[in-house]
Design a protein around this motif. Structure first.
Motif, short mmCIF file in Angstrom:
data_model
loop_
_atom_site.label_atom_id
_atom_site.label_comp_id
_atom_site.label_asym_id
_atom_site.label_seq_id
_atom_site.Cartn_x
_atom_site.Cartn_y
_atom_site.Cartn_z
N GLU A 34 -29.88 38.38 -55.30
CA GLU A 34 -29.07 39.58 -55.04
C GLU A 34 -27.82 39.62 -55.93
N THR A 35 -27.44 38.48 -56.54
CA THR A 35 -26.24 38.46 -57.38
C THR A 35 -26.59 38.82 -58.82
N VAL A 36 -27.24 37.89 -59.51
CA VAL A 36 -27.69 38.12 -60.89
C VAL A 36 -29.04 37.41 -61.03
N TYR A 37 -29.75 37.63 -62.14
CA TYR A 37 -30.98 36.88 -62.39
C TYR A 37 -30.63 35.42 -62.70
N GLY A 38 -31.40 34.50 -62.12
CA GLY A 38 -31.23 33.08 -62.38
C GLY A 38 -32.33 32.58 -63.31
N GLY A 57 -28.43 27.44 -74.45
CA GLY A 57 -27.44 26.98 -75.41
C GLY A 57 -26.15 26.60 -74.71
N ARG A 58 -26.29 25.99 -73.50
CA ARG A 58 -25.10 25.68 -72.70
C ARG A 58 -24.73 24.21 -72.87
N PRO A 59 -23.45 23.89 -72.99
CA PRO A 59 -23.03 22.49 -73.04
C PRO A 59 -23.50 21.76 -71.79
N LEU A 96 -23.07 33.29 -51.30
CA LEU A 96 -22.07 32.23 -51.12
C LEU A 96 -22.69 30.89 -51.48
N THR A 97 -22.07 30.18 -52.43
CA THR A 97 -22.50 28.84 -52.82
C THR A 97 -21.55 27.83 -52.20
N LEU A 98 -22.10 26.80 -51.57
CA LEU A 98 -21.29 25.75 -50.96
C LEU A 98 -21.40 24.48 -51.80
N VAL A 99 -20.26 23.85 -52.06
CA VAL A 99 -20.26 22.58 -52.79
C VAL A 99 -19.96 21.47 -51.79
N LEU A 100 -20.95 20.59 -51.61
CA LEU A 100 -20.88 19.54 -50.58
C LEU A 100 -21.27 18.19 -51.19
N THR A 118 -21.01 15.70 -55.94
CA THR A 118 -21.22 16.88 -55.09
C THR A 118 -22.35 17.73 -55.66
N LEU A 119 -22.89 18.59 -54.80
CA LEU A 119 -23.96 19.50 -55.22
C LEU A 119 -23.60 20.92 -54.78
N ALA A 120 -23.76 21.88 -55.69
CA ALA A 120 -23.56 23.30 -55.36
C ALA A 120 -24.90 23.85 -54.90
N ALA A 141 -33.00 24.62 -59.54
CA ALA A 141 -31.72 24.72 -60.24
C ALA A 141 -31.74 25.99 -61.07
N ALA A 142 -30.68 26.80 -60.97
CA ALA A 142 -30.68 28.06 -61.72
C ALA A 142 -29.27 28.53 -62.04
N PRO A 143 -28.89 28.50 -63.31
CA PRO A 143 -27.69 29.22 -63.74
C PRO A 143 -28.09 30.67 -64.01
N SER A 144 -27.14 31.51 -64.32
CA SER A 144 -27.49 32.89 -64.67
C SER A 144 -28.38 32.86 -65.92
N ALA A 145 -29.34 33.82 -65.97
CA ALA A 145 -30.39 33.78 -66.99
C ALA A 145 -29.95 34.50 -68.26
N LEU A 180 -22.72 40.64 -59.12
CA LEU A 180 -21.78 39.61 -59.57
C LEU A 180 -22.24 38.28 -59.01
N GLU A 181 -21.94 37.19 -59.71
CA GLU A 181 -22.35 35.87 -59.24
C GLU A 181 -21.74 35.56 -57.87
N SER A 182 -22.37 34.59 -57.22
CA SER A 182 -21.93 34.18 -55.88
C SER A 182 -20.51 33.63 -55.89
N THR A 183 -19.87 33.74 -54.76
CA THR A 183 -18.62 33.04 -54.50
C THR A 183 -18.95 31.55 -54.42
N LEU A 193 -11.55 27.76 -52.96
CA LEU A 193 -12.32 28.77 -53.70
C LEU A 193 -12.43 28.34 -55.16
N LEU A 194 -13.66 28.06 -55.62
CA LEU A 194 -13.86 27.61 -57.00
C LEU A 194 -14.20 28.78 -57.92
N ARG A 195 -14.79 29.84 -57.36
CA ARG A 195 -15.07 31.04 -58.16
C ARG A 195 -15.12 32.21 -57.20
O1 TXA Z 1 -24.87 34.01 -58.16
C1 TXA Z 1 -24.96 32.90 -58.70
O2 TXA Z 1 -24.30 31.93 -58.33
C2 TXA Z 1 -25.94 32.77 -59.87
C3 TXA Z 1 -27.34 32.97 -59.31
C4 TXA Z 1 -28.40 32.76 -60.34
O3 TXA Z 1 -27.53 32.12 -58.19
N1 TXA Z 1 -25.82 31.49 -60.51
C5 TXA Z 1 -24.77 31.17 -61.31
O4 TXA Z 1 -24.87 29.94 -61.90
O5 TXA Z 1 -23.82 31.90 -61.47
P1 TXA Z 1 -23.97 29.48 -63.13
O6 TXA Z 1 -24.63 28.25 -63.66
O7 TXA Z 1 -23.75 30.59 -64.09
O8 TXA Z 1 -22.63 29.05 -62.48
C6 TXA Z 1 -22.59 27.82 -61.79
C7 TXA Z 1 -21.19 27.52 -61.41
C8 TXA Z 1 -20.43 26.93 -62.55
O9 TXA Z 1 -19.18 27.59 -62.69
C9 TXA Z 1 -20.26 25.48 -62.12
O10 TXA Z 1 -19.11 24.94 -62.56
C10 TXA Z 1 -20.27 25.58 -60.61
O11 TXA Z 1 -21.22 26.56 -60.36
N2 TXA Z 1 -20.72 24.32 -60.03
C11 TXA Z 1 -21.96 23.83 -59.96
N3 TXA Z 1 -21.99 22.63 -59.36
C12 TXA Z 1 -20.71 22.34 -59.03
C13 TXA Z 1 -20.08 21.25 -58.38
N4 TXA Z 1 -20.77 20.20 -57.96
N5 TXA Z 1 -18.74 21.32 -58.22
C14 TXA Z 1 -18.03 22.37 -58.64
N6 TXA Z 1 -18.57 23.44 -59.26
C15 TXA Z 1 -19.89 23.42 -59.45
#
Ligand code: TXA
Ligand code: MG
Length: 315
Positions: A34-38, A57-59, A96-100, A118-120, A141-145, A180-183, A193-195
């Motif tokens: 619902e946020t963006v394509y992963g 091409g991500r570090p 909403l993404t939780l980091v635990l 920790t894991l998001a 595992a999925a960052p934005s695509a 927009l990406e998740s909180t 709040l990290l993002r």
């Molecule tokens: O809406 C979203 O969150 C989208 C969809 C695809 O789910 N995903 C997304 O992923 O935006 P990405 O990779 O573009 O952003 C991931 C963010 C990064 O800013 C990263 O630093 C943070 O999540 N992150 C991941 N694991 C973390 C952790 N253990 N601690 C702190 N931040 C973390």
């Protein structure tokens, strides 16, 4: 990188079964949330996760979000807490993404956490994403695509325009409703709040019954979405434009004359859903500068201004 033929899959049982099979074989499939394509891969497979970084091409020191099909699946991976349960009750499935703290035996690739303890984690609400995660039955595992630093994709076509030939498939789940990406909320210590994103800080604070602190800039880990120049279109971006200059592509908000209007009725949720799509469209027009109307800095406006600030930052 080896050239791949990118399959376009429909959101059908057969399409999802194919996508899940590609994940089991260690391949890359982009999918709608619902946020963006992963850009998804099996979070337990080091080589598959490494190929996400390669395709984008991500570090590689940037950690990734893991997507699961249920709260029970999340509880197997992280040390769950009362706060996590409250927030999951209130906002999952959703943006909403939780980091635990990660469990030592979670089986998640170290490339996903980039060595952090920790894991998001998140449970997406998009029905296509849920059905696909159920079909796969494992952590994804999925960052934005998108290529690192580019505008996040909110339609399957955005993914294909950017990553075709570098990923195995995209499963077309339609346009992303939030846009927009998740909180991202840190819950390993005091709630932080990290993002900013689809769920506001106030809504989280209300539901927890606790204040939510803001991440201090000096504590920032280097990561996409947290680095200053990100979400950048090819054109320069000029913010808070109350008048337009000749030749600019005009991205309006509210009752203004412009080329694309994020929300003629000044609705911030509608504006968020349109933001990345309209940046893509205006960038394609070829103007040197995209000028953007002022966006009120409350509610979803905070996340919109966060993304616009990064799009406008010096590169
Ligand atoms: O809406 C979203 O969150 C989208 C969809 C695809 O789910 N995903 C997304 O992923 O935006 P990405 O990779 O573009 O952003 C991931 C963010 C990064 O800013 C990263 O630093 C943070 O999540 N992150 C991941 N694991 C973390 C952790 N253990 N601690 C702190 N931040 C973390
Ligand atoms: Mg991103």
């Amino acid at each position: 990188m080896a050239e791949r033929v990118t399959e376009k899959l429909g959101n059908t049982e057969a399409g999802r079964a194919r996508a899940a099979a590609i994940w089991r074989e260690g391949g890359l499939v982009a999918f709608a949330t619902e946020t963006v394509y992963g850009l998804g891969a099996d979070a337990r497979n080091d080589r598959a996760v490494a190929s996400i970084y390669e395709a984008k091409g991500r570090p590689s020191f940037n950690p990734l979000i893991v997507h699961v099909a249920s709260v029970a699946a999340a509880q197997e991976l992280v040390d769950w807490s009362d706060a996590a349960q409250k927030l999951a009750d209130a906002f999952w499935p959703g943006p909403l993404t939780l980091v635990l703290p990660i469990k030592p035996d979670a089986g998640i690739s170290k490339l996903v956490t980039a060595g952090l303890s920790t894991l998001a984690i998140r449970l997406p609400a998009n029905p296509a994403a849920q059905a696909l995660l159920h079909a796969f039955d494992g952590p994804v595992a999925a960052p934005s695509a998108n290529t690192s630093g580019q505008i996040s994709p909110t339609r399957a076509q955005h993914v294909l325009d950017d990553l075709s030939g570098r990923i195995d498939a995209v499963l077309d789940g339609g346009a992303c409703s939030v846009g927009l990406e998740s909180t991202i909320l840190g819950l390993a210590g005091t709630p932080t709040l990290l993002r900013p994103g689809g769920i506001t800080r106030d809504a989280i604070s209300d539901s927890l019954g606790l204040p939510v602190s803001l991440r201090k800039e000096e504590d920032a880990i280097s990561a996409p979405g947290q680095i200053k120049s990100h979400y950048a279109p090819r054109a320069r971006v000029r913010l808070n434009a109350s008048t337009w200059q000749p030749g600019e592509a005009r991205l309006g908000f509210g009752p203004v004359d412009c080329d694309r209007n994020l929300s003629p009725s000044a609705d911030l949720t509608e504006a968020a859903a349109n933001l990345f799509e309209y940046l893509h469209q205006l960038d394609a027009l070829g103007a040197d500068t995209i000028a953007v109307s002022p966006i009120p800095n409350h509610g979803m406006g905070i996340a919109i201004n966060d993304r616009l600030g990064r799009a406008a930052a010096d590169r």
